[in-house]
Design a protein around this motif. Structure first.
Motif, PDB file in Angstrom:
ATOM      1  N   TYR A  74       0.838  -1.199   0.000  1.00  0.00           N
ATOM      2  CA  TYR A  74       0.000   0.000   0.000  1.00  0.00           C
ATOM      3  C   TYR A  74       0.875   1.252   0.000  1.00  0.00           C
ATOM      4  O   TYR A  74       2.057   1.207   0.346  1.00  0.00           O
ATOM      5  CB  TYR A  74      -0.895   0.039   1.245  1.00  0.00           C
ATOM      6  CG  TYR A  74      -1.796  -1.153   1.432  1.00  0.00           C
ATOM      7  CD1 TYR A  74      -2.382  -1.813   0.354  1.00  0.00           C
ATOM      8  CD2 TYR A  74      -2.080  -1.640   2.714  1.00  0.00           C
ATOM      9  CE1 TYR A  74      -3.212  -2.914   0.538  1.00  0.00           C
ATOM     10  CE2 TYR A  74      -2.909  -2.735   2.917  1.00  0.00           C
ATOM     11  CZ  TYR A  74      -3.475  -3.378   1.824  1.00  0.00           C
ATOM     12  OH  TYR A  74      -4.289  -4.455   2.012  1.00  0.00           O
ATOM     13  N   THR A 115      -1.775   6.294   2.197  1.00  0.00           N
ATOM     14  CA  THR A 115      -3.151   5.833   2.022  1.00  0.00           C
ATOM     15  C   THR A 115      -4.094   6.519   3.016  1.00  0.00           C
ATOM     16  O   THR A 115      -3.715   6.829   4.145  1.00  0.00           O
ATOM     17  CB  THR A 115      -3.249   4.304   2.190  1.00  0.00           C
ATOM     18  OG1 THR A 115      -4.585   3.900   1.915  1.00  0.00           O
ATOM     19  CG2 THR A 115      -2.877   3.879   3.610  1.00  0.00           C
ATOM     20  N   SER A 147      -7.228   5.023   3.136  1.00  0.00           N
ATOM     21  CA  SER A 147      -8.197   3.934   3.258  1.00  0.00           C
ATOM     22  C   SER A 147      -8.227   3.387   4.689  1.00  0.00           C
ATOM     23  O   SER A 147      -7.196   2.952   5.222  1.00  0.00           O
ATOM     24  CB  SER A 147      -7.847   2.805   2.284  1.00  0.00           C
ATOM     25  OG  SER A 147      -8.543   1.619   2.605  1.00  0.00           O
ATOM     26  N   LYS A 148      -9.409   3.379   5.283  1.00  0.00           N
ATOM     27  CA  LYS A 148      -9.546   2.830   6.631  1.00  0.00           C
ATOM     28  C   LYS A 148      -9.168   1.359   6.671  1.00  0.00           C
ATOM     29  O   LYS A 148      -8.512   0.893   7.603  1.00  0.00           O
ATOM     30  CB  LYS A 148     -10.988   3.002   7.126  1.00  0.00           C
ATOM     31  CG  LYS A 148     -11.367   4.417   7.518  1.00  0.00           C
ATOM     32  CD  LYS A 148     -12.780   4.432   8.080  1.00  0.00           C
ATOM     33  CE  LYS A 148     -13.206   5.839   8.462  1.00  0.00           C
ATOM     34  NZ  LYS A 148     -14.590   5.864   9.008  1.00  0.00           N
ATOM     35  N   ASP A 149      -9.593   0.620   5.636  1.00  0.00           N
ATOM     36  CA  ASP A 149      -9.307  -0.812   5.602  1.00  0.00           C
ATOM     37  C   ASP A 149      -7.811  -1.078   5.533  1.00  0.00           C
ATOM     38  O   ASP A 149      -7.288  -1.964   6.231  1.00  0.00           O
ATOM     39  CB  ASP A 149     -10.014  -1.467   4.412  1.00  0.00           C
ATOM     40  CG  ASP A 149     -11.520  -1.550   4.603  1.00  0.00           C
ATOM     41  OD1 ASP A 149     -11.971  -1.445   5.757  1.00  0.00           O
ATOM     42  OD2 ASP A 149     -12.238  -1.702   3.599  1.00  0.00           O
ATOM     43  N   GLU A 150      -7.108  -0.319   4.689  1.00  0.00           N
ATOM     44  CA  GLU A 150      -5.663  -0.503   4.566  1.00  0.00           C
ATOM     45  C   GLU A 150      -4.947  -0.110   5.854  1.00  0.00           C
ATOM     46  O   GLU A 150      -4.004  -0.794   6.290  1.00  0.00           O
ATOM     47  CB  GLU A 150      -5.135   0.285   3.374  1.00  0.00           C
ATOM     48  CG  GLU A 150      -5.605  -0.268   2.035  1.00  0.00           C
ATOM     49  CD  GLU A 150      -5.115   0.522   0.835  1.00  0.00           C
ATOM     50  OE1 GLU A 150      -5.375   0.077  -0.306  1.00  0.00           O
ATOM     51  OE2 GLU A 150      -4.480   1.583   1.019  1.00  0.00           O
ATOM     52  N   ARG A 201      -6.234  -0.188   8.858  1.00  0.00           N
ATOM     53  CA  ARG A 201      -6.549  -1.201   9.865  1.00  0.00           C
ATOM     54  C   ARG A 201      -5.741  -2.471   9.656  1.00  0.00           C
ATOM     55  O   ARG A 201      -5.292  -3.113  10.616  1.00  0.00           O
ATOM     56  CB  ARG A 201      -8.044  -1.502   9.841  1.00  0.00           C
ATOM     57  CG  ARG A 201      -8.899  -0.410  10.457  1.00  0.00           C
ATOM     58  CD  ARG A 201     -10.369  -0.644  10.190  1.00  0.00           C
ATOM     59  NE  ARG A 201     -11.195   0.422  10.755  1.00  0.00           N
ATOM     60  CZ  ARG A 201     -12.424   0.717  10.349  1.00  0.00           C
ATOM     61  NH1 ARG A 201     -12.981   0.011   9.362  1.00  0.00           N
ATOM     62  NH2 ARG A 201     -13.101   1.694  10.922  1.00  0.00           N
ATOM     63  N   THR A 202      -5.553  -2.848   8.384  1.00  0.00           N
ATOM     64  CA  THR A 202      -4.736  -4.029   8.085  1.00  0.00           C
ATOM     65  C   THR A 202      -3.308  -3.815   8.574  1.00  0.00           C
ATOM     66  O   THR A 202      -2.698  -4.707   9.172  1.00  0.00           O
ATOM     67  CB  THR A 202      -4.744  -4.326   6.574  1.00  0.00           C
ATOM     68  OG1 THR A 202      -6.086  -4.533   6.129  1.00  0.00           O
ATOM     69  CG2 THR A 202      -3.909  -5.559   6.259  1.00  0.00           C
ATOM     70  N   THR A 239      -3.225  -3.979  12.384  1.00  0.00           N
ATOM     71  CA  THR A 239      -3.268  -5.362  12.862  1.00  0.00           C
ATOM     72  C   THR A 239      -1.897  -6.019  12.731  1.00  0.00           C
ATOM     73  O   THR A 239      -1.442  -6.746  13.624  1.00  0.00           O
ATOM     74  CB  THR A 239      -4.318  -6.174  12.074  1.00  0.00           C
ATOM     75  OG1 THR A 239      -5.606  -5.590  12.277  1.00  0.00           O
ATOM     76  CG2 THR A 239      -4.339  -7.625  12.524  1.00  0.00           C
TER      77      THR A 239
END
Length: 367
Positions: free
Chosen positions: A188, A192, A194-197, A199-200, A203
């Motif tokens: 990525y 970025t 992006s919330k999803d990116e 968060r990934t 994690t």
């Protein structure tokens, strides 16, 4: 008549002493980030005294800068901090007519900095570098990890990380640098939104931190040199400096890419010595002064005119002054919105506190 003359003589003596008093410049800079001779040269040239305060992290900069009654004339924040300093009216616009060495600066670095400071109005680049991996190559060879010593998978791939854990892994205690490393490994952009990116990446950091011995801003460099740990994440110049003490250690810019950063010089709004502050910045832009600093701290200077005065082993080192094929893999952080910063910070707190070992990070962050 005698009393009057005597009083006038005392008065003239007093004002003469005041006029000759040293000017004092209050400076806030990263620790061990300047050649002491460069400071001494300035003090002698301008008959001035520099009160020099050091910090080791963005968090510590924030503590020093916003301390009650704090007053710094020149500070050295990361470029990613500039937009918030400007928005909050905390730093001055620079008078470039007082910076005679301004044209010595690299256009490429100035263009990168302009993403954070439109028109380069409030900041001047001081040094730049990368964040990457410091490793003990001998220890990794014993673990069968030589092929991964120049890859972020060394710390982010679980199977590799578990092996590294046996000889010790220490990570840089800087939120944005570790997020950038994780985002780069995942493929990525470091910028970025992006919330999803995010968060990934959060994690992944949470999983990685559980296998780290500690997070710190400087201790890992000493421990890599002494063999107490075998893998660290850190700033290029600091890691390179530590590898000089141990022939089995090396710094790598990971093959997937790495964060590129720029540290800058700014003048605070509450500076009481703005003329002297400009003179100090200009002094650091002088070609010989910039070369002294680069040679001393092993970080690349943005002052292109310094090139003839750089030591050959510094200038020819592709890790300090990367060639184009490596430069193309670097990603500079763009200004991040408050929303993105808040998402990162929540994930960072969660990652740090999940293991229960280092849960001292503030719940909120100005930067």
């Amino acid at each position: 008549m005698f009393k009057t003359s005597f009083f006038l003589a005392l008065l003239l003596s007093f004002f003469s002493q005041v006029s000759q008093a040293q000017q004092v410049l209050n400076v806030l800079n990263w620790s061990e980030y300047i050649d002491p001779d460069v400071v001494s040269d300035f003090e002698q040239k301008y008959d001035a005294k520099i009160n020099y305060t050091e910090f080791e992290s963005v968090e510590q900069y924030t503590t020093e800068f916003f301390a009650k009654d704090a007053q710094f004339d020149v500070t050295f924040p990361a470029s990613t901090m500039i937009n918030l300093l400007v928005e909050n009216n905390l730093i001055e616009s620079l008078d470039k007519s007082k910076l005679s060495h301004y044209d010595n600066l690299s256009k490429d670095i100035m263009d990168t900095l302009a993403n954070h400071d439109k028109g380069n109005q409030h900041s001047i680049p001081y040094m730049w570098g990368t964040t990457g991996l410091g490793v003990n190559t001998k220890a990794l060879k014993r673990l069968g990890l030589t092929s991964k010593q120049d890859s972020w998978s060394l710390i982010f791939d679980e199977s590799s990380r578990k092996k590294v854990k046996s000889c010790g892994m220490a990570l840089l205690n800087e939120r944005d640098e570790l997020f950038s490393a994780a985002l780069t490994y995942l493929g990525y952009s470091v910028n970025t939104t992006s919330k999803d990116e995010l968060r990934t990446a959060g994690t992944l950091l949470k999983e990685t931190l559980t296998d780290a011995i500690y997070l710190h801003t400087s201790q890992q460099y000493t421990d890599l040199a002494s063999g107490k740990v075998c893998v660290i994440v850190g700033y290029s110049g600091d890691v390179i400096g530590s590898t000089e003490e141990n022939a089995d250690t090396a710094y790598f810019i990971p093959r997937e890419g790495a964060p590129m950063w720029v540290d800058v010089m700014t003048i605070s709004k509450n500076s009481t010595e703005k003329e002297l502050a400009h003179a100090f910045i200009n002094h650091l832009l002088d070609a010989k002064s910039a070369a002294k600093n680069s040679n001393f701290i092993t970080y690349p200077t943005p002052v292109v005119a310094a090139k003839p005065f750089l030591e050959e082993d510094i200038l020819s080192n592709p890790i300090i002054y990367p060639p184009q094929n490596i430069m193309s893999r670097l990603q500079a952080q763009a200004p991040q919105t408050r929303k993105v910063s808040n998402i990162k910070h929540r994930l960072w707190v969660k990652a740090i506190c999940s293991g229960g070992k280092w849960c001292t990070v503030p719940m909120k962050s100005f930067f």
